[in-house]
Design a protein around this motif. Structure first.
Motif, short mmCIF file in Angstrom:
data_model
loop_
_atom_site.label_atom_id
_atom_site.label_comp_id
_atom_site.label_asym_id
_atom_site.label_seq_id
_atom_site.Cartn_x
_atom_site.Cartn_y
_atom_site.Cartn_z
N ASP A 540 1.03 -1.04 0.04
CA ASP A 540 -0.09 -0.19 -0.01
C ASP A 540 1.01 1.10 -0.08
OD1 ASP A 540 -2.33 -1.54 -0.07
OD2 ASP A 540 -2.59 -1.37 2.16
N GLY A 541 0.83 2.06 -1.25
CA GLY A 541 1.83 3.10 -1.21
C GLY A 541 3.16 2.92 -1.26
N VAL A 582 11.67 0.67 3.28
CA VAL A 582 10.33 0.75 2.55
C VAL A 582 10.49 2.05 1.89
CG1 VAL A 582 7.71 1.05 2.81
CG2 VAL A 582 9.18 -0.55 4.18
N ILE A 583 10.25 1.90 0.43
CA ILE A 583 9.98 3.18 -0.39
C ILE A 583 8.77 3.68 -0.64
CG2 ILE A 583 10.83 3.99 -2.51
CD1 ILE A 583 13.36 3.14 -0.96
N SER A 584 8.61 4.62 0.12
CA SER A 584 7.00 5.06 -0.10
C SER A 584 6.95 6.61 -0.59
CB SER A 584 6.05 4.92 1.15
OG SER A 584 5.03 5.45 1.22
N ARG A 589 2.48 5.39 -9.00
CA ARG A 589 1.15 5.28 -9.81
C ARG A 589 0.92 3.90 -10.13
NH1 ARG A 589 0.82 8.81 -14.82
NH2 ARG A 589 2.91 7.50 -15.36
N PRO A 590 -0.34 3.46 -10.00
CA PRO A 590 -0.77 1.95 -10.33
C PRO A 590 -0.44 1.88 -12.11
CG PRO A 590 -2.41 3.24 -9.08
CD PRO A 590 -1.58 4.07 -9.29
N GLY A 591 0.11 0.62 -12.27
CA GLY A 591 0.10 0.24 -13.82
C GLY A 591 1.58 0.71 -14.14
N GLY A 615 9.24 -3.59 -9.95
CA GLY A 615 8.16 -4.19 -9.63
C GLY A 615 6.84 -3.39 -9.79
N TYR A 616 5.64 -3.45 -9.41
CA TYR A 616 4.64 -2.32 -9.56
C TYR A 616 3.98 -2.18 -8.28
CZ TYR A 616 4.69 -3.70 -14.67
OH TYR A 616 5.04 -4.13 -16.15
#
Length: 977
Positions: A540-541, A582-584, A589-591, A615-616
């Motif tokens: 998530d995020g 954690v890279i937040s 963006r999705p996709g 990854g996505y």
């Protein structure tokens, strides 16, 4: 004894007199019935006003009496209210009493009567009620006028939530009357044939200008009139809240309160509620001109305690609150003034201010608030008149807002208002080195290094950054270094370095000085290590990354990636003892696919690539479907392929493909499973789990059958978009065999045609060479015609003919003439006759050797015989056969004419050409006659000349002196052999 008798006699006489008086009074009280009762009406307040007197009261004596009042409506027997009214009655006094009716007085006739009883302590019990007075009738309907419909009450004022009764009076009982409250019909109770009443419970507040109520009278569908009223509904008067009083100078008390809801109504029906301030100790009262505050003047009589009552009042209600306080406990100071800052530097400042003086030896408590860089600091200090405070530990080049407020330190009531001022500390040199990272692209002979750095935070910049200094030092050649100054706000620069090790130092500079240096080293061969890329799943995020700890001296790790769509390089520094992060960021963006690289930093500040991850943050379904080609189509199978489909540009990791297949049989082939599409249709589905497998052989099909297919990729989020099916039809079984046979044949034919085209000249020269032009023959150079230059063809006497073959054919056969494309009628085929032209000498023993040559270019019919040979002829052949010969002049003319028509249409009678062969003659002498004793001719092997002679040429009959020529003349349809 005599004295006792006298006393007893006197007591009895007095008691007798008292009883006689009470009897008289009691006798006189019995007729104390109220008289002169009069009843009047007040339509505004809908009330009955009564007045009456009581006769036979003792003169100058006040007696307490109770009056019982009965009120009836419509009829005397319909009593609607009974109540007692107590009062003190004087002799000849006119008494008054009012009663407010719920029902408007105009809607019904009212009756009033009363009786009384003595309720005075000076008269012993028992007391008896007087007789009832006569009924007094009150009716207002007679004064209504001549209208046909009336609605009451007019302009009545009530509080919100009250119960209200309205009514209408209709003059004509035949009318049908309907009443409406704000457009909604209401229903009531009929009091008599002319009057109907409506009870409205808990009436709401709708608007300041009142609530509309109207009634409409009608007969059938005809309206007879409309009458209405406005009911004014007021908000309920509230009790004042937060009532308090305070002073700032011991001269004036300032009292404030919260008035609550304003009860004012429109049309001046009711103004806003009024407020009155009453002080009970002094007994003074003041009508306040404002609805939420009022000032009270403090007298100089040293009153310190006050008891105030605040009264709120409107037409319908009255409310009140009170407070009791000591004046010295309600001191509200005026705000401080003259706030200044002195001796301001990068980290310190002195704040000063002043306070308004109240009384001697008055102590103030002051509070200071300091706001800056999102922080707030608070300090308390006690002062007399002037205040001062030392502010420390401030941030350089930072704007602060400082404010101060004060209160009575002895009896704290409340803080004064704030007084504040802004100030800015001076700049200092940056306190932290910039965060630097690099991107290296290796090229033959050099490295292209893009250097990035993050701007310093305001906390560490300590002022405005003016420029960045970048020092590039060659570690292999320490004497060589380069300084670059890059103006702010730039955050990157590009360097082209050769194949040496370099140390790069970056510092940020403001007007005071430079920051500590940030150092990074570029090795001779950076990032030459091959690292396998690992797939990761986003959370998530953001992304959760981890890596293996590295042995050796590692001072930290760096994770870099690119933010889309700007493609700006981002990085994060991680400590040496941490192997996960954690890279937040909101930029994910999705996709969108993100590539992460993890580096380890050595003690020499050299970065080494450790791992790659991709990854996505959120996978999506594929955005497009592959373009599918159909290959190797047979009667029982075909191949689907989509080799050009790119899996890297999709919004998720392609996990495989789904191949959907439809057929009329609706039966799934092996390896396929039944599936239901989104539109509810059924088909067969085959799943390919390998994303790199981009081909599928669909077999076990039926010949001459139609199939539909559709290929879509899928990710963890789902399949690609819906698309139309593509139709393919399998051929029959024999067509494939024909294709296998015809294709090689066609290929061979094409190959032969290409070879023939390339070797056309050789084939022409070999199979059918061009006939030489007689005028260009080389033999002419041996013959010199001096007398006639046009005689370029040899005479008949120049050669000895070998033989003439005459082939006769019947007429009627069509012959195609080359060049003209016209057919000629041939003669009927007969038995061929062969004629040989030989020397006339009798002693000629036999024919010599001779050559037979045929040319199919000029004689189309010659090819039909298919025979060429030499047949010997008897030496006794008649010389008349020599008449076939003609003179060279006629032959020449015929040749010229035929040559001119070779490209066009051949005239009638000249539609065939025969080949003419001439042989070189070994004789010499006269060319115009034949020798009487010719010698034996040699072998006819020397080719001398050729000519074309048209068929059916008119030839003169030969004579004995005519010369012979080696010309073969054929009739139409004859073949030269």
């Amino acid at each position: 004894m005599a004295l006792f008798v006298v006393f007893q006699t006197t007591f009895f006489l007095t008691l007798l007199s008292l009883r006689t008086y009470q009897s008289e009074v009691l006798a006189e009280r019995l007729p104390l019935t109220p008289v002169s009762l009069k009843v009047s009406t007040n339509s505004i307040h809908q009330s009955l006003h009564l007045q009456w007197t009581v006769h036979n009261l003792p003169y100058h004596q006040e007696l307490k009496m109770v009056f019982q009042i009965q009120i009836s409506r419509i009829e005397t027997s319909n009593v609607v209210w009974v109540g007692n009214y107590s009062t003190t009655v004087k002799w000849n006094q006119v008494l008054h009493w009012s009663w407010e009716s719920e029902l408007p007085l105009e809607c019904a006739t009212h009756f009033v009567r009363m009786k009384s009883v003595m309720d005075d302590a000076s008269f012993p019990e028992p007391n008896f009620w007087s007789n009832w007075s006569s009924w007094e009738e009150v009716s207002v309907q007679d004064s209504l006028g001549r209208g046909i419909l009336f609605v009451f009450p007019k302009d009545k004022l009530v509080e919100e939530g009250s119960n209200v009764t309205i009514c209408y009076v209709s003059r004509n009982i035949q009318n049908n009357v309907s009443c409406y409250l704000e457009g909604k019909q209401i229903h009531g109770e009929q009091l008599d044939p002319h009057v109907t009443a409506f009870n409205l419970n808990s009436v709401p507040f709708i608007r300041n200008r009142g609530t509309n109520i109207y009634c409409e009278a009608s007969q059938g569908n005809v309206s007879k009139g409309i009458e209405g009223i406005v009911l004014f509904v007021s908000k309920v008067l509230e009790e004042p809240k937060d009532f308090s009083c305070e002073t700032q100078d011991f001269k004036t008390l300032h009292c404030t309160w919260d008035p609550g809801t304003d009860t004012a109504l429109g049309w001046s029906k009711q103004p806003s509620q009024s407020y009155t301030l009453f002080e009970s100790f002094s007994g003074e009262k003041k009508l306040c001109t404002h609805k939420n505050w009022c000032n009270w003047q403090i007298t100089q009589d040293s009153q310190e305690t006050y008891n105030f009552t605040l009264i709120a009042e409107n037409y319908l209600r009255k409310r009140s609150v009170n407070i009791l306080f000591n004046l010295t406990h309600r001191v509200y100071l005026m705000n401080p003034f003259s706030v200044n800052f002195e001796n301001v530097n990068a980290t310190n400042a002195i704040m000063t201010w002043k306070v308004h003086s109240m009384r001697n030896n008055f102590t103030y408590l002051c509070q200071i608030e300091l706001h800056g860089e999102g922080k707030m600091m608070q300090y308390d200090v006690s002062v007399k008149v002037n205040g001062e405070y030392f502010l420390s530990e401030l941030e350089p080049a930072t704007e602060y807002m400082a404010r101060v407020r004060c209160a009575d330190a002895s009896h704290f009531w409340k803080w004064s208002e704030w007084s504040g001022q802004n100030f800015t500390t001076l700049e200092a040199a940056p306190s932290e080195a910039p965060d630097v990272w690099r991107s290296v692209n290796s090229e033959p002979g050099n490295h292209t290094v893009t250097l990035f750095w993050k701007p310093l935070s305001k906390l560490h910049a300590n002022g405005k950054i003016l420029f960045y200094n970048v020092v590039v030092e060659n570690l292999d050649k320490p004497s060589r270094s380069e300084l670059r100054s890059i103006p702010a706000p730039a955050n990157s620069t590009k360097l082209i370095l050769d194949r040496c090790s370099y140390q790069i130092c970056v510092t940020a500079n403001n007007s005071v000085g430079a920051s500590p240096a940030s150092i990074i080293v570029i090795s001779v061969d950076p990032e030459n290590k091959e690292v396998e890329e690992e797939r990761i799943a986003g959370t998530d995020g953001g992304f959760s990354l981890s890596w293996k700890p590295q042995p050796g001296d590692i001072i930290g790790y760096v994770v870099d990636w690119c933010d889309h769509p700007q493609d700006v390089l981002q990085w994060k520094n991680v400590g040496p003892n941490t192997t996960s992060t954690v890279i937040s960021t909101d930029a994910f963006r999705p996709g969108v696919r993100y590539d992460f690289r993890i580096y380890g930093l050595s003690t020499k500040r050299i970065a080494c690539l450790l791992e790659k991850k991709t990854g996505y943050s959120q996978e999506l379904a594929p955005s497009d479907n592959p373009h599918v080609l159909v290959d190797m189509l047979t009667s029982h199978s075909f191949t689907l392929s989509w080799k050009d489909y790119s899996t890297e540009s999709q919004p998720g990791f392609i996990q495989g493909y789904h191949v959907y297949l439809k057929s009329k049989a609706r039966q799934c082939h092996p390896r396929f499973q039944k599936a239901v599409l989104s539109d509810g249709s059924e088909c067969c589905k085959y799943k390919i789990d390998n994303p790199e497998e981009k081909a599928l052989i669909v077999d076990n099909l039926k010949p001459e059958s139609s199939y539909e297919f559709f290929v879509t990729p899928f990710t963890s989020a789902g399949e690609g978009p819906n698309a139309t099916f593509t139709k393919v039809t399998t051929p029959d079984e024999h067509s494939s065999m024909l294709i296998h046979i015809l294709l090689p044949m066609v290929f061979c034919v094409l190959l032969i045609m290409i070879v023939c085209y390339l070797k056309s000249q050789w084939i022409k020269e070999t199979c059918y060479p061009d006939i030489p032009d007689p005028y260009k023959s080389s033999i002419l150079s041996l013959i010199k015609f001096k007398e006639n230059p046009h005689l370029t063809i040899m005479n008949v006497s120049d050669c000895i003919p070998d033989a003439i073959e005459v082939v006769s054919k019947p007429e009627g056969t069509k012959i195609q003439i080359l060049g003209t494309r016209k057919s000629l009628t041939e003669t009927e085929l007969t038995k061929p006759n062969y004629l040989y032209l030989l020397p006339t000498e009798k002693n000629h023993s036999g024919p010599g050797p001779c050559i037979c040559f045929e040319n199919f270019t000029y004689n189309q019919a010659a090819s039909d015989s298919g025979f060429c040979g030499h047949v010997p002829v008897s030496p006794k052949a008649p010389p008349s056969m020599l008449g076939l010969m003609t003179s060279p002049e006629n032959v020449l003319k015929a040749l010229e004419k035929n040559y001119m028509n070779s490209l066009g249409e051949v005239p009638a009678g000249e539609t065939s050409l025969n080949y003419v062969s001439q042989l070189a003659s070994p004789m010499s002498g006269d060319k115009d006659s034949l020798p009487t004793n010719p010698v034996e001719p040699p072998h006819c092997s020397e080719y001398k000349m050729q000519m074309a002679v048209p068929l059916r040429l008119a030839l003169p009959r030969p004579t004995e002196n005519s010369s012979l020529s080696s010309i073969t003349l054929l009739d139409p349809g004859e073949h030269y052999r």
